[in-house]
Scaffold this active site. Structure first.
Site, PDB file in Angstrom:
ATOM      1  N   ARG A   4     123.800  15.523 -27.356  1.00  0.00           N
ATOM      2  CA  ARG A   4     122.423  15.704 -27.793  1.00  0.00           C
ATOM      3  C   ARG A   4     121.979  14.495 -28.626  1.00  0.00           C
ATOM      4  NH1 ARG A   4     123.245  15.580 -32.625  1.00  0.00           N
ATOM      5  NH2 ARG A   4     121.005  15.522 -33.033  1.00  0.00           N
ATOM      6  N   GLY A   5     120.673  14.487 -28.943  1.00  0.00           N
ATOM      7  CA  GLY A   5     120.103  13.400 -29.725  1.00  0.00           C
ATOM      8  C   GLY A   5     119.471  12.367 -28.819  1.00  0.00           C
ATOM      9  N   ALA A   6     118.213  12.029 -29.096  1.00  0.00           N
ATOM     10  CA  ALA A   6     117.433  11.210 -28.172  1.00  0.00           C
ATOM     11  C   ALA A   6     118.109   9.901 -27.755  1.00  0.00           C
ATOM     12  CB  ALA A   6     116.042  10.947 -28.772  1.00  0.00           C
ATOM     13  N   ARG A  55     116.797  17.859 -19.880  1.00  0.00           N
ATOM     14  CA  ARG A  55     116.042  18.180 -21.106  1.00  0.00           C
ATOM     15  C   ARG A  55     114.718  17.437 -21.022  1.00  0.00           C
ATOM     16  NH1 ARG A  55     118.646  18.703 -26.783  1.00  0.00           N
ATOM     17  NH2 ARG A  55     117.011  20.283 -26.820  1.00  0.00           N
ATOM     18  N   GLN A  81     122.013  22.238 -36.585  1.00  0.00           N
ATOM     19  CA  GLN A  81     122.454  20.847 -36.430  1.00  0.00           C
ATOM     20  C   GLN A  81     122.565  20.135 -37.779  1.00  0.00           C
ATOM     21  OE1 GLN A  81     119.975  22.254 -34.593  1.00  0.00           O
ATOM     22  NE2 GLN A  81     119.945  21.470 -32.502  1.00  0.00           N
ATOM     23  N   ASP A 102     112.120  12.735 -30.603  1.00  0.00           N
ATOM     24  CA  ASP A 102     112.547  12.838 -29.212  1.00  0.00           C
ATOM     25  C   ASP A 102     111.517  12.235 -28.259  1.00  0.00           C
ATOM     26  OD1 ASP A 102     115.107  14.806 -28.758  1.00  0.00           O
ATOM     27  OD2 ASP A 102     114.091  15.167 -30.662  1.00  0.00           O
ATOM     28  N   ASN A 150     109.654  16.292 -32.376  1.00  0.00           N
ATOM     29  CA  ASN A 150     110.998  16.279 -32.954  1.00  0.00           C
ATOM     30  C   ASN A 150     111.489  17.712 -33.072  1.00  0.00           C
ATOM     31  OD1 ASN A 150     113.198  14.640 -34.117  1.00  0.00           O
ATOM     32  ND2 ASN A 150     112.728  15.745 -36.011  1.00  0.00           N
ATOM     33  N   LYS A 151     112.718  17.876 -33.517  1.00  0.00           N
ATOM     34  CA  LYS A 151     113.315  19.199 -33.633  1.00  0.00           C
ATOM     35  C   LYS A 151     112.374  20.148 -34.358  1.00  0.00           C
ATOM     36  CE  LYS A 151     116.482  20.313 -32.336  1.00  0.00           C
ATOM     37  NZ  LYS A 151     116.725  21.016 -31.040  1.00  0.00           N
TER      38      LYS A 151
END
Length: 380
Positions: A64-66, A98, A212, A253, A263-264
């Site tokens: 995960r993570g852009a 995603r 997270q 993201d 973003n999250k």
């Protein structure tokens, strides 16, 4: 054929297990990731031998993570090419894993283009596969360099906003080495402040529903010796009210052409709190996260995650009884609203920090100029 398995790497614990690496054992090339769903309880690596295994790892948030998704997407194309699978089919499946994170499609397209160009030029599938791998490795290296430059620009901005240091930074989700080819985005700025002796406190949002912040950011902060404190997401307001936050730093993201930031989920409420309390709200992200083809925040596709992530709690090494593999915290049959991201409008963003510099105020024109400078730098 899909083969996906895990192995514990005890020998890497002291140095820190890398988030991703390419390996070529005798049985064929593989892509190895640190399984982020198992942290912080244990460092376990996930080994993917084809794109479908990688897609599953991405959807499960093991990867995960852009920025890391962009790197993973590029390596995924290279893996398909090296193992003789349909590269275009692999690319399509990876891009759809995603939808909100634009870096994933950027990485996939970059390796795919390198593969296609080499194949058209040489007619040799092996050379084309090597070109895709070279593109992925180059992207990996570029992200590491971008991370270091973002850290420098971000720390300079913090020092400008608050001369003398003693920064108290609030962050959300995870933006460190676990989601990057380097030391991260927003977390890298906080880490630079820590190394310079100018970080007073890193406030870490737990980041519900998948924690997270609690599982990953606290894990990284502890490993680097940073002064940090974990808080529940709904405690952030009391921190602002008490005057305990000097700046909010988050990642992204996708950044739309007008400066809207996806973003999250939970980032937008922080932006509103920051504006009310006159605290800078700073987004740290590589230029690849800026998507000129997405005109505004309303055009950003927001991924909807399964409801059981909200109605159940999943924690490593905890017995599970729920349908989603977790401990139920809501009555059976409860419906849940679970967007993975929210969108912060540009007027609430103090600055966007990239490897090419800082944009403030955040406007469509300023972002377009930034992207143009980035393209020119690459061409040179």
């Amino acid at each position: 054929m899909t083969d996906q398995y895990a192995q514990t790497r005890e020998d890497n614990r002291s140095a820190g297990t890398p988030a991703v690496r390419w390996e070529e054992p005798p049985e064929g090339p593989v892509l190895v990731f640190l399984d982020q769903t198992r942290l912080p309880a244990e460092e376990v690596e996930l080994v993917c031998t084809d794109a479908s295994a990688l897609v599953e790892a991405i959807r499960s948030l093991a990867v995960r993570g852009a920025p890391l998704l962009g790197i993973a997407g590029a390596y995924g194309v290279a893996l398909a090419a090296a193992r003789g699978f349909d590269v275009d089919e692999a690319a399509r499946s990876l891009v759809g894993a995603r939808p909100t994170a634009v870096n994933l499609s950027v990485g996939v397209r970059r390796a795919q283009s390198a593969y296609q160009a080499a194949l058209a030029r040489t007619g040799d599938a092996r050379q084309a596969a090597s070109a895709a791998l070279a593109a992925a490795r180059q992207m990996h290296q570029e992200d590491a360099r971008a991370s270091a430059r973002m850290a420098g620009h971000g720390l300079a901005l913090l020092d400008e906003l608050q001369p003398g240091g003693g920064h108290r930074i609030l962050t959300h989700c995870n933006t460190g080495a676990l989601m990057s080819g380097g030391e991260g985005t927003a977390f890298a700025v906080a880490l630079a402040a820590h190394r310079a002796g100018r970080l007073r406190r890193l406030w870490v949002d737990e980041t519900r529903p998948l924690f997270q912040g609690a599982r990953l950011t606290a894990y990284e902060a502890a490993r680097t010796g940073m002064p940090y404190t974990l808080l529940t997401d709904n405690a952030a307001g009391s921190l602002f009210a008490a005057g305990e936050v000097d700046a909010v730093l988050i990642g992204a993201d996708r950044i739309a052409a007008d400066g809207s930031v996806a973003n999250k989920v939970g980032s937008y409420p922080l932006a509103v709190l920051a504006r009310y309390h006159h605290v800078p709200f700073i987004v740290v992200a590589p230029v690849t996260t800026v998507d000129p083809d997405t005109p505004n925040g309303a055009a950003i596709e927001i991924e909807q995650r399964p409801g059981y992530e909200v109605t159940e709690v999943v924690a490593p090494q905890v017995p599970v009884t729920g349908a989603g593999g977790g401990v139920p915290v809501a009555p059976l049959g409860t419906q849940a609203y679970n967007p993975a991201f929210d969108v912060t409008p540009p007027e609430l963003v103090t600055a966007i920090v990239t490897e090419e510099g800082t944009v403030s105020p955040v406007t469509a024109g300023a972002l377009a100029d930034l992207c143009a400078r980035s393209r020119q730098a690459v061409a040179e």
